[in-house]
Design a protein around this motif. Structure first.
Motif, PDB file in Angstrom:
ATOM      1  N   LYS A 169       0.907  -1.117  -0.209  1.00 24.71           N
ATOM      2  CA  LYS A 169      -0.058  -0.048  -0.062  1.00 24.71           C
ATOM      3  C   LYS A 169       0.895   1.314   0.152  1.00 24.71           C
ATOM      4  O   LYS A 169       0.528   2.386   0.317  1.00 24.71           O
ATOM      5  N   SER A 170       2.234   1.322  -0.600  1.00 27.42           N
ATOM      6  CA  SER A 170       2.662   2.411  -0.508  1.00 27.42           C
ATOM      7  C   SER A 170       2.567   3.198  -1.862  1.00 27.42           C
ATOM      8  O   SER A 170       1.846   2.339  -2.705  1.00 27.42           O
ATOM      9  N   SER A 171       2.635   4.445  -2.061  1.00 32.93           N
ATOM     10  CA  SER A 171       2.334   5.149  -3.063  1.00 32.93           C
ATOM     11  C   SER A 171       3.613   5.759  -3.587  1.00 32.93           C
ATOM     12  O   SER A 171       4.327   6.419  -2.759  1.00 32.93           O
ATOM     13  N   VAL A 172       3.817   6.008  -4.926  1.00 36.01           N
ATOM     14  CA  VAL A 172       5.050   6.603  -5.398  1.00 36.01           C
ATOM     15  C   VAL A 172       4.651   7.455  -6.664  1.00 36.01           C
ATOM     16  O   VAL A 172       3.916   7.117  -7.517  1.00 36.01           O
ATOM     17  N   SER A 177      12.881   7.491  -8.772  1.00 36.61           N
ATOM     18  CA  SER A 177      13.436   6.453  -9.105  1.00 36.61           C
ATOM     19  C   SER A 177      13.998   5.763  -7.749  1.00 36.61           C
ATOM     20  O   SER A 177      13.981   6.407  -6.575  1.00 36.61           O
ATOM     21  N   ILE A 178      13.638   4.431  -7.557  1.00 41.75           N
ATOM     22  CA  ILE A 178      14.089   3.768  -6.345  1.00 41.75           C
ATOM     23  C   ILE A 178      15.352   2.926  -6.665  1.00 41.75           C
ATOM     24  O   ILE A 178      15.275   2.212  -7.415  1.00 41.75           O
ATOM     25  N   ASP A 193      13.350  10.948  -4.860  1.00 35.05           N
ATOM     26  CA  ASP A 193      14.209   9.610  -5.322  1.00 35.05           C
ATOM     27  C   ASP A 193      14.673   9.050  -3.957  1.00 35.05           C
ATOM     28  O   ASP A 193      14.998   9.597  -3.035  1.00 35.05           O
ATOM     29  N   VAL A 194      14.695   7.856  -4.116  1.00 35.57           N
ATOM     30  CA  VAL A 194      15.191   6.926  -3.057  1.00 35.57           C
ATOM     31  C   VAL A 194      16.545   6.296  -3.523  1.00 35.57           C
ATOM     32  O   VAL A 194      16.623   5.822  -4.386  1.00 35.57           O
ATOM     33  N   PRO A 195      17.708   6.630  -2.844  1.00 38.50           N
ATOM     34  CA  PRO A 195      19.027   5.850  -3.364  1.00 38.50           C
ATOM     35  C   PRO A 195      19.027   4.580  -3.285  1.00 38.50           C
ATOM     36  O   PRO A 195      18.248   3.783  -2.418  1.00 38.50           O
ATOM     37  N   VAL A 200      13.237   3.526   3.408  1.00 34.66           N
ATOM     38  CA  VAL A 200      12.513   4.507   3.568  1.00 34.66           C
ATOM     39  C   VAL A 200      11.141   4.186   4.233  1.00 34.66           C
ATOM     40  O   VAL A 200      10.682   3.410   3.723  1.00 34.66           O
ATOM     41  N   VAL A 201      10.463   4.990   5.198  1.00 37.80           N
ATOM     42  CA  VAL A 201       9.300   4.798   5.567  1.00 37.80           C
ATOM     43  C   VAL A 201       8.624   6.081   5.945  1.00 37.80           C
ATOM     44  O   VAL A 201       9.133   7.178   6.007  1.00 37.80           O
TER      45      VAL A 201
END
Ligand code: JB2
Length: 212
Positions: A169-172, A177-178, A193-195, A200-201
């Motif tokens: 149920k996460s949203s992007v 970019s993940i 962006d997620v390195p 991440v939360v």
């Protein structure tokens, strides 16, 4: 009707759902599953064959196809290449209750669970899990061994790196970019962006330190 013979690798929770998806599509004959535990029971009506030492014999007997049905992304990657190395060919497990655009592109060894939607020009690479009720919008790129968990929603043009886990149920939002082998926690809202190799939360999603 002749149906190609498939061995399932793994006999846990994920295998239960994958077997159900393959049976509901009715395209392949499932000869059984291998696992690490010493369970001796059937799973969803298909026989337990033993551990992976049985695989060369199965190949000799004409079982040419496999599906790695384990949830852990690193283990799934390892087993996927081991089976190819042995000479098996991966199949896709596509639920008849998923909606996949004819303009999307799928690699090999992918499961698409019931209720998932993959829209036009999305690219799903090898050994990816597109789990129940998740949504992959146009032009997304999902790299090998990633897992899009149940109910996760990816807007257009999102890139998910190799082995990344996008939680339930996460949203992007669009064009994010993940990074590879990163984890997005359940219910997170990813707006930047997620390195690679981070977790991440939260809403909005922020990096946390995970101690093992
Ligand atoms: O080397 C292996 C091996 N290592 C573990 N070879 C084979 N053939 N099987 C292996 N396994 C098997 O993976 C174990 O013996 C066990 O049958 C299975 C792991 O089962 P478990 O229920 O612990 O996890 P899972 O991967 O089936 O499901 C997880 O991931 C899913 C996506 C769970 O978290 C589920 O709830 C989740 N939906």
């Amino acid at each position: 009707m002749h149906r190609n013979k498939v061995v399932i690798i793994g006999g846990g929770g994920h295998a239960k759902v994958v077997i159900d998806v393959i049976q509901s599509a009715d395209t392949y004959e499932l000869v059984g599953f291998t696992s690490h535990s010493d369970q001796e029971s059937n799973l969803s009506g298909i026989p337990y064959l033993g551990d992976d030492s049985i695989l060369p014999t199965l190949l000799e007997e004409g079982v040419q196809y496999f599906f790695v049905a384990t949830g852990n992304n690193r283990l799934r990657k390892k087993l996927f290449y081991q089976l190819i190395e042995l000479g098996f060919t991966p199949i896709n497990a596509i639920s008849p209750f998923a909606r996949i655009s004819p303009f999307a592109k799928l690699g090999r060894g992918i499961v698409v669970m019931p209720g998932a939607v993959i829209n036009a020009y999305a690219v799903i690479e090898d050994n990816v899990i597109i789990n129940t009720l998740s949504g992959i919008d146009h032009d997304c790129l999902i790299k090998p061994h990633a897992h899009i968990a149940p109910g996760a929603s990816l807007a257009g043009c999102v890139n998910v790196g190799e082995g990344a886990f996008v939680g339930m149920k996460s949203s992007v939002i669009p064009e994010i970019s993940i990074g590879e082998w990163s984890v997005v926690g359940a219910g997170a809202a990813v707006i930047s962006d997620v390195p690679s190799y981070v977790t991440v939360v939260g809403v909005p999603a922020k990096k946390i330190i995970v101690r093992n």
